[in-house]
Scaffold this motif. Structure first.
Motif, PDB file in Angstrom:
ATOM      1  N   ARG A 425       0.814  -1.211   0.000  1.00  0.00           N
ATOM      2  CA  ARG A 425       0.000   0.000   0.000  1.00  0.00           C
ATOM      3  C   ARG A 425       0.853   1.270   0.000  1.00  0.00           C
ATOM      4  N   PRO A 428       0.740   8.291  -0.177  1.00  0.00           N
ATOM      5  CA  PRO A 428       1.468   9.493  -0.581  1.00  0.00           C
ATOM      6  C   PRO A 428       1.778  10.430   0.581  1.00  0.00           C
ATOM      7  N   THR A 444       0.812  21.789  -1.568  1.00  0.00           N
ATOM      8  CA  THR A 444       1.198  20.476  -2.092  1.00  0.00           C
ATOM      9  C   THR A 444       0.548  19.361  -1.272  1.00  0.00           C
ATOM     10  N   ALA A 447      -2.949  18.996  -2.311  1.00  0.00           N
ATOM     11  CA  ALA A 447      -3.054  18.307  -3.611  1.00  0.00           C
ATOM     12  C   ALA A 447      -2.864  16.802  -3.432  1.00  0.00           C
ATOM     13  N   LEU A 448      -1.957  16.421  -2.560  1.00  0.00           N
ATOM     14  CA  LEU A 448      -1.746  14.988  -2.320  1.00  0.00           C
ATOM     15  C   LEU A 448      -2.985  14.355  -1.707  1.00  0.00           C
ATOM     16  N   ARG A 450      -5.938  15.091  -2.191  1.00  0.00           N
ATOM     17  CA  ARG A 450      -7.038  14.990  -3.148  1.00  0.00           C
ATOM     18  C   ARG A 450      -6.727  14.043  -4.304  1.00  0.00           C
ATOM     19  N   ALA A 451      -5.620  13.373  -4.240  1.00  0.00           N
ATOM     20  CA  ALA A 451      -5.240  12.503  -5.364  1.00  0.00           C
ATOM     21  C   ALA A 451      -6.264  11.397  -5.581  1.00  0.00           C
ATOM     22  N   GLU A 452      -6.347  10.951  -6.835  1.00  0.00           N
ATOM     23  CA  GLU A 452      -7.366   9.968  -7.205  1.00  0.00           C
ATOM     24  C   GLU A 452      -7.103   8.586  -6.639  1.00  0.00           C
ATOM     25  N   SER A 453      -5.852   8.279  -6.445  1.00  0.00           N
ATOM     26  CA  SER A 453      -5.501   6.959  -5.931  1.00  0.00           C
ATOM     27  C   SER A 453      -4.153   7.131  -5.251  1.00  0.00           C
ATOM     28  N   PRO A 454      -3.786   6.197  -4.415  1.00  0.00           N
ATOM     29  CA  PRO A 454      -2.463   6.308  -3.791  1.00  0.00           C
ATOM     30  C   PRO A 454      -1.368   6.481  -4.841  1.00  0.00           C
ATOM     31  N   ARG A 455      -1.499   5.751  -5.931  1.00  0.00           N
ATOM     32  CA  ARG A 455      -0.454   5.842  -6.943  1.00  0.00           C
ATOM     33  C   ARG A 455      -0.451   7.215  -7.611  1.00  0.00           C
ATOM     34  N   THR A 459       2.565   9.950  -7.799  1.00  0.00           N
ATOM     35  CA  THR A 459       2.934  10.690  -9.015  1.00  0.00           C
ATOM     36  C   THR A 459       2.948  12.188  -8.740  1.00  0.00           C
ATOM     37  N   MET A 460       1.893  12.650  -8.079  1.00  0.00           N
ATOM     38  CA  MET A 460       1.774  14.075  -7.757  1.00  0.00           C
ATOM     39  C   MET A 460       2.960  14.550  -6.932  1.00  0.00           C
TER      40      MET A 460
ATOM     41  N   GLY B  43     -10.821   7.757  -9.994  1.00  0.00           N
ATOM     42  CA  GLY B  43     -11.006   9.195  -9.817  1.00  0.00           C
ATOM     43  C   GLY B  43     -12.469   9.586  -9.721  1.00  0.00           C
ATOM     44  N   HIS B 111     -11.527   8.532  -2.371  1.00  0.00           N
ATOM     45  CA  HIS B 111     -11.220   7.717  -3.558  1.00  0.00           C
ATOM     46  C   HIS B 111     -10.673   6.353  -3.150  1.00  0.00           C
ATOM     47  N   PHE B 112      -9.674   6.416  -2.250  1.00  0.00           N
ATOM     48  CA  PHE B 112      -8.925   5.198  -1.954  1.00  0.00           C
ATOM     49  C   PHE B 112      -9.848   4.138  -1.381  1.00  0.00           C
ATOM     50  N   GLN B 115     -12.375   2.819  -3.888  1.00  0.00           N
ATOM     51  CA  GLN B 115     -11.753   1.884  -4.834  1.00  0.00           C
ATOM     52  C   GLN B 115     -11.461   0.553  -4.154  1.00  0.00           C
ATOM     53  N   LEU B 177      -3.705  15.522 -13.225  1.00  0.00           N
ATOM     54  CA  LEU B 177      -2.416  15.741 -12.564  1.00  0.00           C
ATOM     55  C   LEU B 177      -1.887  17.124 -12.922  1.00  0.00           C
ATOM     56  N   ARG B 180      -3.649  19.998 -11.236  1.00  0.00           N
ATOM     57  CA  ARG B 180      -3.298  20.176  -9.824  1.00  0.00           C
ATOM     58  C   ARG B 180      -1.892  20.753  -9.684  1.00  0.00           C
ATOM     59  N   LEU B 184       0.695  24.838  -8.109  1.00  0.00           N
ATOM     60  CA  LEU B 184       1.902  24.594  -7.312  1.00  0.00           C
ATOM     61  C   LEU B 184       3.122  25.185  -8.008  1.00  0.00           C
ATOM     62  N   ASP B 244     -10.852  12.510 -12.021  1.00  0.00           N
ATOM     63  CA  ASP B 244     -11.275  13.275 -10.846  1.00  0.00           C
ATOM     64  C   ASP B 244     -11.377  14.746 -11.219  1.00  0.00           C
TER      65      ASP B 244
END
Lengths: 471, 380
Positions: A425, A428, A444, A447-448, A450-455, A459-460, B43, B111-112, B115, B177, B180, B184, B244
């Motif tokens: 798992r 981020p 930052t 933004a982390l 709100r990321a769509e998935s851990p991955r 990336t972010m 997302g 999300h997490f 999913q 991405l 967002r 920054l 997202d």
């Protein structure tokens, strides 16, 4: 609470924080850095790799086989190409290098290795040197990281990688025995032996003065270049037949027949005796010359602190250099003890190599044994390992690396790197905490979150401006 | 076709990597000719944008200018986003079945977790450490499953026979991405100008007309090749991110939906031999808020959209129960209510398409799901 200096020690002086590392370093970042000045903890990780002498022997065997095949009319196909024969060796060298750098807790040591490796840049683009770039780093640089610069310098300048990359193996003194015999043969019009021009090659001597020691404004002249070139004639590698007979016991060979004996004058000093010791004596003096102290102190300060390093810092390092006779551990300690090195505005833009390594470390990614994709990624980002465009090495300033296209490639690379993070798992926010402690800016962080998935969060993080800096 | 594309991981840390498809035993053929491809859009796809209701005053009020223009009518009640051109054609041929107001049994907004819930096939995010596609593979004799991902996602983890293949390095930059990252980078005085130039030059942010079909299509083409092989896997999984859409949604989804459409087209074209035996389930972890937010986007919501596509699908109609968008019909007064549990969709597919036994479905693949009746008539 992790002090800001700890975050800097691990991320700016080191290659980037791995999970848990900031906490392990704790509140004594200077102590953590200095503890690394005692020896190369990663040396054993290279123990099983072939030595340069092994490679020289294999290479000699290869050329012998190829010659025999040609003589027998077997043509080209009978023997693998050089790349086929040795490609795997080179991949293994690259893989080991990145696996060590990604895993070694002594990040400062690894950064010093890379600093000196780039200072003494050689390129695998040059066939003759291609097998020896990575070995030069582990054989000549790593053992002398914390010793006297004279020893580091001498080890590098007598390594087959450098001797071949800058053509010294072909440099012959005009009054040497070898040159005299060559002239006699030519005079006899001896057609049996192929006629080959022999003479002095200044390439290595010039780069020693311009790049490796005094610096381009270090006050040397063309005459100094020529004199140094003469002094190091004969610095070479064993001949194929010596290697075949098993007679050679070192990857360095002083070829007395090619050496130009006699008194040499280099940068205002007179070196009486000829032979191997003459060149060594010159290098030892160059290593402690005030211009060298300034040149190298500037480069170190620029590498670890800022593109335009504070002049007071450079002066302090140069003083330590001269006071200690070029003792590198003393100079590093002066850097660590300097207040300028810890200023709030001290920061460096990551080179592609820094960026990729710090991402590997943060994500717990261990590169493969033969990391083609990793090297491919670095190549696309403009910094393929051991392939600088010139002996000056890769640039160490933000302007070289932060252009629009380069930033774009970083975002793409961030996507690739996060996909390579192990599947356990990924969190981020936890990775961000492991890299920055509580020093990551709120935007930052948000933004982390709100990321769509851990991955995509990882990336972010990798793609964020904060991650592009060693600060 | 090059099958191995693992990037950096050494052998020790790598999941199973395909170098040569291992091949199934002969016993696996026969009834097992059905193929299922699950496509997870990570997302939170805005189903209300992809499948807008027609002539709906509530929708017009909630969405205003965010409503897609020139949507392609499907029936009297719904239309498809204009980017879904190929999908629209499938609908006309009876091979696309949109299912409205559907979501996993998870009602928070992470999300997490959503999913995880969708992938583990239980009633909660922490309900299982393995995935339902993997457990389905275990329940199917010789039913190996392929994950077309660089790492094994939860949905594929577990004791069943699964393997993975990773698609090439991503070249396209995920527009979400990028969105967002923009603020920054704008705050970094040394990098802001170069980053803005990069975005301009590379032509992302809101490039609806971008011709590139994108990474999803590439991955679905690979899925087609694997699934169409005579001894290929019967189950495959593909994922995509960038859905997202908190801001500038119209432009982002115009591009993302075009990528999805291209993916469906690539699969259809490249897997022609098995198209009639294929069901593709396109799903997402949740839907989004019914109303447009303050940045021309939408926030995390509940009821979403699933799209079933393929020659085996009984499409040409709209599935699911539409709760409507009137203020009193909305969940918490803000989201489309979810009226169907995604597990009902998955169970229905596995039961009729892959012929997984009812007992296996209720106990192993979707544990404790007896109360969730499989949707009927999805395929066949």
């Amino acid at each position: 609470m992790i002090p800001r200096e700890t975050v800097s020690a691990v991320n700016r002086f080191g290659l980037g924080a791995a999970p848990g590392q900031l906490a392990a370093v704790g509140s004594d970042p200077r102590g953590w850095l200095k503890a690394q000045l005692r020896g190369d903890a990663a040396a054993s990780r290279y123990a099983d790799l072939p030595s340069s002498l092994d490679y020289l022997r294999r290479e000699a065997g290869y050329y012998r086989e190829r010659q025999a095949a040609r003589r027998d009319g077997d043509g080209k196909d009978a023997v693998d190409s050089f790349r086929q024969r040795f490609g795997d060796d080179q991949w293994r060298e690259q893989g080991r290098r990145y696996r060590v750098a990604a895993a070694n807790a002594d990040g400062f040591a690894e950064r010093l290795v890379r600093f000196w490796s780039n200072h003494f840049a050689i390129s695998v683009d040059k066939r003759a040197a291609s097998l020896y770039a990575a070995p030069m780093e582990r054989e000549a640089i790593r053992p002398h990281l914390y010793g006297r610069y004279a020893d580091l310098l001498t080890a590098v300048e007598s390594h087959p990688g450098m001797l071949r990359y800058l053509d010294n193996v072909r440099s012959v003194g005009a009054d040497s025995r070898y040159a005299r015999r060559a002239r006699q043969r030519m005079a006899r019009a001896d057609r049996q032996r192929p006629r080959r021009e022999v003479g002095l090659n200044e390439n290595l001597a010039r780069e020693i003065l311009e790049l490796h020691t005094l610096g381009v404004d270090g006050g040397y002249s063309q005459a100094d270049v020529t004199e140094l070139a003469r002094a190091i004639t004969g610095w070479g590698v064993p001949l194929p037949r010596e290697l075949a007979d098993g007679g050679a016991d070192s990857a360095f060979a002083f070829r007395a027949a090619a050496h130009e004996s006699g008194v040499r004058n280099v940068v205002g000093r007179r070196y009486a005796q000829g032979g191997l010791e003459q060149g060594r004596a010159i290098l030892a003096d160059l290593a402690v010359h005030p211009a060298t102290a300034r040149h190298l102190s500037y480069k170190l300060a620029r590498h670890f602190v800022a593109d335009t390093p504070p002049p007071a810092l450079v002066a302090r390092l140069a003083a330590a250099w001269q006071r200690s006779g070029g003792d590198l551990a003393t100079v590093y300690a002066a850097l660590i003890d300097s207040p300028e090195a810890w200023g709030a505005d001290a920061r460096k833009f990551k080179t592609p190599d820094d960026f990729v390594l710090s991402a590997l470390r943060a994500g717990g990614i261990v590169p493969g044994e033969r990391p083609r994709a990793l090297v491919g990624l670095l190549a696309r980002m403009g910094q393929p390992p051991f392939t600088p465009r010139s002996p000056a090495g890769y640039a160490d300033e933000a302007a070289e690396w932060n252009g629009a296209d380069a930033l774009w490639k970083r975002v793409q690379a961030a996507q690739s790197l996060s996909e390579s993070a192990p599947e356990a798992r990924i969190e981020p926010l936890a990775v961000a905490q492991a890299v920055f402690a509580d020093r990551l800016d709120a935007d930052t962080l948000s933004a982390l979150r709100r990321a769509e998935s851990p991955r995509s969060g990882l990336t972010m993080l990798y793609a964020s401006p904060a991650f592009q800096w060693r600060s | 076709m090059k099958l191995s594309r693992r990037l950096f991981l050494g052998a020790a840390g790598a999941a199973t990597v395909l170098t040569v498809w291992p091949g199934l035993s002969a016993a696996a053929a026969g009834d097992g000719d059905a193929r299922l491809l699950v496509v997870l859009l990570r997302g939170g796809l805005d189903g209300l944008h992809a499948l807008p209701p027609r002539d709906d005053a509530a929708y017009a009020r909630l969405r205003g200018a965010l409503a897609p223009q020139n949507a392609r009518p499907l029936n009297a009640d719904f239309a498809l986003h204009p980017s879904l051109e190929f999908a629209h054609g499938l609908y006309g041929r009876g091979q696309l079945l949109p299912i409205v107001a559907i979501a996993p049994p998870y009602r928070q907004r992470s999300h997490f977790e959503a999913q995880d819930c969708l992938e583990n096939g239980t009633a909660s995010a922490s309900g299982a450490a393995t995935g339902w596609l993997n457990r389905c593979a275990a329940a199917l004799r010789g039913g190996e499953a392929l994950s077309l991902t660089a790492v094994t996602p939860l949905i594929m983890r577990g004791p069943g026979a699964t393997t993975s293949w990773s698609p090439p390095l991503p070249e396209d930059v995920d527009p979400v991405l990028l969105q967002r990252l923009q603020p920054l980078y704008a705050a970094d005085p040394q990098l802001s100008a170069a980053f803005a130039r990069a975005v301009d030059t590379q032509g992302l942010a809101g490039t609806a007309g971008n011709a590139r079909s994108g990474r999803l299509a590439q991955t679905m083409a690979a899925a087609a090749q694997f699934l169409a092989a005579p001894d290929g896997p019967r189950l495959a999984f593909v994922e995509d991110s960038g859905w997202d859409t908190h801001g500038n949604q119209a432009a982002v989804l115009a591009r993302k939906l075009a990528e999805l459409d291209a993916g469906l087209r690539r699969y259809h074209d490249d897997a022609a031999a098995i198209w009639n035996r294929t069901a593709i389930a396109v799903v997402s972890e949740f839907g989004r808020t019914a109303a447009v937010n303050g940045t021309a986007g939408t926030d995390h919501g509940t009821g979403g959209l699933a799209l079933l596509a393929g020659g085996a699908v009984r499409g040409g109609r709209i599935g699911g129960d539409w709760p409507g968008l009137s203020p009193s019909a909305l969940n918490d007064g803000r989201d489309l209510r979810a009226t169907t549990d995604l597990r009902a969709l998955f169970k229905g597919l596995l039961a009729t398409h892959l012929r997984v036994s009812e007992s296996a479905l209720e106990t192993r693949v979707f544990p404790d799901s007896r109360a969730i009746a499989p949707m009927i008539g999805l395929t066949g």
